[in-house]
Design a protein around this motif. Structure first.
Motif, mmCIF file in Angstrom:
data_model
loop_
_atom_site.group_PDB
_atom_site.id
_atom_site.type_symbol
_atom_site.label_atom_id
_atom_site.label_comp_id
_atom_site.label_asym_id
_atom_site.label_seq_id
_atom_site.Cartn_x
_atom_site.Cartn_y
_atom_site.Cartn_z
ATOM 1 N N ASP A 1 0.872 4.248 -3.070
ATOM 2 C CA ASP A 1 1.045 5.336 -2.867
ATOM 3 C C ASP A 1 1.798 6.614 -2.979
ATOM 4 N N ARG B 1 1.088 -1.109 0.071
ATOM 5 C CA ARG B 1 0.337 0.073 -0.039
ATOM 6 C C ARG B 1 0.853 1.552 -0.082
ATOM 7 N N ASP B 2 2.157 1.362 0.505
ATOM 8 C CA ASP B 2 2.834 2.288 0.587
ATOM 9 C C ASP B 2 4.067 2.964 -0.668
ATOM 10 N N ARG C 1 1.378 9.389 -6.110
ATOM 11 C CA ARG C 1 2.060 10.500 -6.050
ATOM 12 C C ARG C 1 3.330 10.384 -6.673
#
Length: 168
Positions: free
Chosen positions: A17, A13-14, A21
């Protein structure tokens, strides 16, 4: 894919993300480059390309973007330089300073040889210079006629000189 397979895994998930971004940042910078270029702000667009290169050097076509924007900046510089010459020459012709206009034209034609607009301005300046010279000749003739006492012909000549060059 890993995030879809393991949605509860925080590491995936990190990473997703972070990549999302970065993708959005790159897309935003690219949009800014396009907007700046569209507005003719080429130096600013090139600085944004440098930022994009620092953030994402493998972005496809960066060198092509730099070349294209640089060429457009050079073209705009030439257009601006010619416009400055044209404005200065127009001001000289409008003010009746044909000698100065021709001097400016000589310099402008070095930068822009065979330019149709500058050639047209040169013709206007030469015609104006010829009219001014003819007006001066007619004025001198009028003065001579007045000195000899032929005021009627002298006055007619003065009007003719005025019609040839009303600024003088």
């Amino acid at each position: 894919d890993a995030f879809n397979l393991y949605p509860d895994e925080a590491h995936f998930r990190d990473r997703l993300d972070k990549v999302t971004r970065r993708r959005d940042l790159v897309a935003g910078i690219k949009q800014k480059i396009d907007n700046l270029e569209e507005r003719g702000q080429y130096a600013e667009a090139l600085s944004q390309v440098d930022i994009l290169r620092a953030i994402y050097p493998q972005y496809p076509g960066l060198d092509f973007e730099v070349d294209r924007i640089s060429k457009r900046r050079e073209q705009q510089s030439k257009v601006d330089a010619k416009a400055r010459w044209v404005n200065q020459i127009d001001a000289a012709v409008s003010g009746g300073d044909f000698t100065h206009a021709l001097t400016l034209l000589k310099s402008a034609l070095v930068d822009f040889p065979d330019d149709a607009e500058l050639n047209a301005q040169e013709k206007l300046a030469r015609d104006g210079q010829d009219r001014a010279a003819e007006a001066t000749r007619v004025l001198e003739s009028a003065q001579e006629l007045c000195t000899q006492g032929d005021l009627a012909k002298g006055l007619d000549s003065l009007w003719e000189a005025f019609k040839l060059d009303s600024r003088n």
